[in-house]
Motif scaffolding. Structure first.
Motif, PDB file in Angstrom:
ATOM      1  N   UNK A 120       0.870  -1.190   0.047  1.00 49.33           N
ATOM      2  CA  UNK A 120      -0.047  -0.055  -0.020  1.00 49.33           C
ATOM      3  C   UNK A 120       0.874   1.209   0.100  1.00 49.33           C
ATOM      4  N   UNK A 121       2.034   1.167   0.537  1.00 51.67           N
ATOM      5  CA  UNK A 121       3.004   2.278   0.465  1.00 51.67           C
ATOM      6  C   UNK A 121       3.321   2.976  -0.498  1.00 51.67           C
ATOM      7  N   UNK A 153      -7.059   6.315   4.794  1.00 52.69           N
ATOM      8  CA  UNK A 153      -5.595   6.940   4.365  1.00 52.69           C
ATOM      9  C   UNK A 153      -4.712   6.771   5.459  1.00 52.69           C
ATOM     10  N   UNK A 154      -5.034   6.152   6.583  1.00 53.77           N
ATOM     11  CA  UNK A 154      -4.018   6.130   7.669  1.00 53.77           C
ATOM     12  C   UNK A 154      -3.655   4.662   7.604  1.00 53.77           C
ATOM     13  N   UNK A 155      -2.524   4.210   7.657  1.00 53.46           N
ATOM     14  CA  UNK A 155      -1.908   2.863   7.429  1.00 53.46           C
ATOM     15  C   UNK A 155      -0.474   2.820   7.903  1.00 53.46           C
ATOM     16  N   UNK A 156       0.087   1.553   8.223  1.00 57.04           N
ATOM     17  CA  UNK A 156       1.421   1.319   8.399  1.00 57.04           C
ATOM     18  C   UNK A 156       1.692  -0.067   7.937  1.00 57.04           C
ATOM     19  N   UNK A 157       2.817  -0.242   7.182  1.00 54.77           N
ATOM     20  CA  UNK A 157       3.202  -1.716   6.861  1.00 54.77           C
ATOM     21  C   UNK A 157       4.621  -2.184   6.830  1.00 54.77           C
ATOM     22  N   UNK A 158       4.868  -3.261   7.026  1.00 57.44           N
ATOM     23  CA  UNK A 158       6.239  -3.625   6.902  1.00 57.44           C
ATOM     24  C   UNK A 158       6.316  -5.008   6.124  1.00 57.44           C
ATOM     25  N   UNK A 179       6.414   1.403   5.097  1.00 58.28           N
ATOM     26  CA  UNK A 179       5.734   2.670   4.853  1.00 58.28           C
ATOM     27  C   UNK A 179       4.626   2.902   5.796  1.00 58.28           C
ATOM     28  N   UNK A 180       4.314   4.017   5.956  1.00 63.24           N
ATOM     29  CA  UNK A 180       3.198   4.468   6.633  1.00 63.24           C
ATOM     30  C   UNK A 180       2.697   5.779   6.537  1.00 63.24           C
ATOM     31  N   UNK A 181       1.541   6.141   7.043  1.00 60.54           N
ATOM     32  CA  UNK A 181       0.735   7.605   6.699  1.00 60.54           C
ATOM     33  C   UNK A 181      -0.324   7.677   7.763  1.00 60.54           C
ATOM     34  N   UNK A 182      -0.219   9.010   8.288  1.00 59.11           N
ATOM     35  CA  UNK A 182      -1.449   9.471   9.214  1.00 59.11           C
ATOM     36  C   UNK A 182      -2.169  10.476   8.137  1.00 59.11           C
ATOM     37  N   UNK A 183      -3.535  10.505   8.156  1.00 61.18           N
ATOM     38  CA  UNK A 183      -4.134  11.416   7.327  1.00 61.18           C
ATOM     39  C   UNK A 183      -5.260  12.075   8.168  1.00 61.18           C
TER      40      UNK A 183
END
Length: 378
Positions: A120-121, A153-158, A179-183
């Motif tokens: 998703x990143x 739109x908020x997520x974190x992945x490894x 990758x990660x994002x805070x929306x």
């Protein structure tokens, strides 16, 4: 593992899982056809060529309890115009696809060999070039991700991708991706992308390199008749050739990305200003002998980021849209590259088809208001 053994294993799992409720058979096929013409004669940091390929990936699997999925398949690639003496093979490459997936609205976990598209990143072209995305389209390892359903739109992945095994013919290579994002609800977001690549040695070549790339960024998505996505961030690439000089190099720069789209028509511009992010490409390991450091495979990103002119600009103008409930994806456009030495152009046409269907093969579910072995409830 041969395909026949993989199918036998899946059949055994299906038979063993006959007692599971809500068990379904998955049948699907993916198809990708990509034309990529690169006219880079005026550029110093990339090579002109034309790539034209098709890939077909039939797959079959089983899904149970609505959260678990086990899939096997085979990926068949044909490079148009390829000729390998003394005979031309029917396929340019054939590779397996096999993975287990656990998925809920918030959590996804994959293990095995699965499609890169599961990431998703937002990894820029400094991480992965167009060629890498298409021809190295599978990850071999693990993926874990958390997605917020309360804040879209908020997520974190490894993820970990094991790319090479230690042997006389190949290096040991693995890449850790995150990758990660805070929306926010107003469209602003803060995020990051990270790649840690361990480029180890083989039995014949003991060169070992650590290659890191970090991209923290801030952005804003909004609509003003057109859909806008504006993002700015830092690209930092610490790396060292442990078997060459054991010296850490810390190239970095800034990148500004602007995307404008509507009705499938899209204009995207990526401007990078900074240092050469691929300093070990063509690096002279020994000034006396003239021996060069073997950097083939070290960098997965666009080689334009090896610019020594402190600038690289990429402009993409074209059409990008999905049809028929996302089963058909059409992308066509012109790309303009400026690397500080000249202007190069790229024409891209890609068509992708993704078809999947589930068939109920588990025990029949009781009708509403009924229980197994009992009459209707009053």
């Amino acid at each position: 593992m041969p395909l026949k053994k993989l199918l036998s294993l899946l059949f055994a799992v299906l038979m063993a899982g006959g007692g599971l409720r809500a068990q379904e058979l998955l049948v699907g096929v993916d198809f990708d056809n990509r034309f990529d013409n690169r006219e880079y004669a005026g550029n110093e940091f990339n090579v002109p060529q034309t790539l034209f390929s098709a890939r077909l990936t039939p797959l079959v699997g089983v899904e149970w309890m609505e959260k678990n999925r086990l899939v096997v398949g085979v990926e068949m690639l044909r490079n148009f115009g390829q000729y390998n003496a003394p005979r031309d093979p029917f396929m340019s490459d054939v590779k397996p696809l096999m993975y287990y997936r656990f998925k809920t609205p918030n959590v996804q976990a994959d293990a095995g060999i699965f499609d890169r598209g599961e990431l998703m990143g937002d990894y820029s072209a400094a991480f992965f070039s167009d060629s890498t995305r298409f021809y190295h389209n599978r990850l071999s390892g693990f993926l874990g991700r958390y997605v917020s359903t309360e804040r879209p739109g908020t997520y974190i992945e490894l993820a970990i991708d094991w790319e090479g095994m230690f042997s006389a013919e190949s290096r040991e290579m693995f890449r850790i991706l995150s990758a990660g994002r805070y929306s926010t609800r107003s469209g602003f977001y803060v995020g990051y992308a990270l790649s840690l690549f361990h480029f180890a040695g083989s039995e014949l070549n003991r060169n070992v390199t650590d290659n890191l790339l970090l991209n923290p960024h801030l952005g804003w998505k909004f609509n003003a008749f057109f859909d806008f996505d504006i993002r700015g961030g830092l690209l930092a690439a610490p790396q060292r050739g442990r078997s060459v000089d054991n010296h850490w190099r810390l190239p970095c720069g800034g990148q500004l990305d602007i995307a404008i789209s509507r009705w499938g028509v899209k204009l995207e511009n990526n401007l990078y200003l900074g240092q050469n992010l691929q300093p070990l490409r063509g690096y002279i390991a020994n000034a006396e002998t003239g021996a060069t450091y073997a950097a083939e495979g070290l960098y997965a990103g666009e080689s334009f980021y090896a610019t020594t002119k402190h600038v690289y600009n990429r402009t993409w103008l074209g059409y990008d849209r999905r049809f028929f409930h996302d089963t058909l994806h059409v992308e066509a456009g012109m790309v303009f590259h400026y690397d500080g030495t000249g202007m190069g152009t790229q024409q891209v046409v890609q068509l992708s088809v993704n078809l999947q269907r589930l068939f109920d093969i588990g025990p029949r579910r009781p009708a509403p208001g009924h229980r197994h072995g009992h009459g209707p409830r009053h």
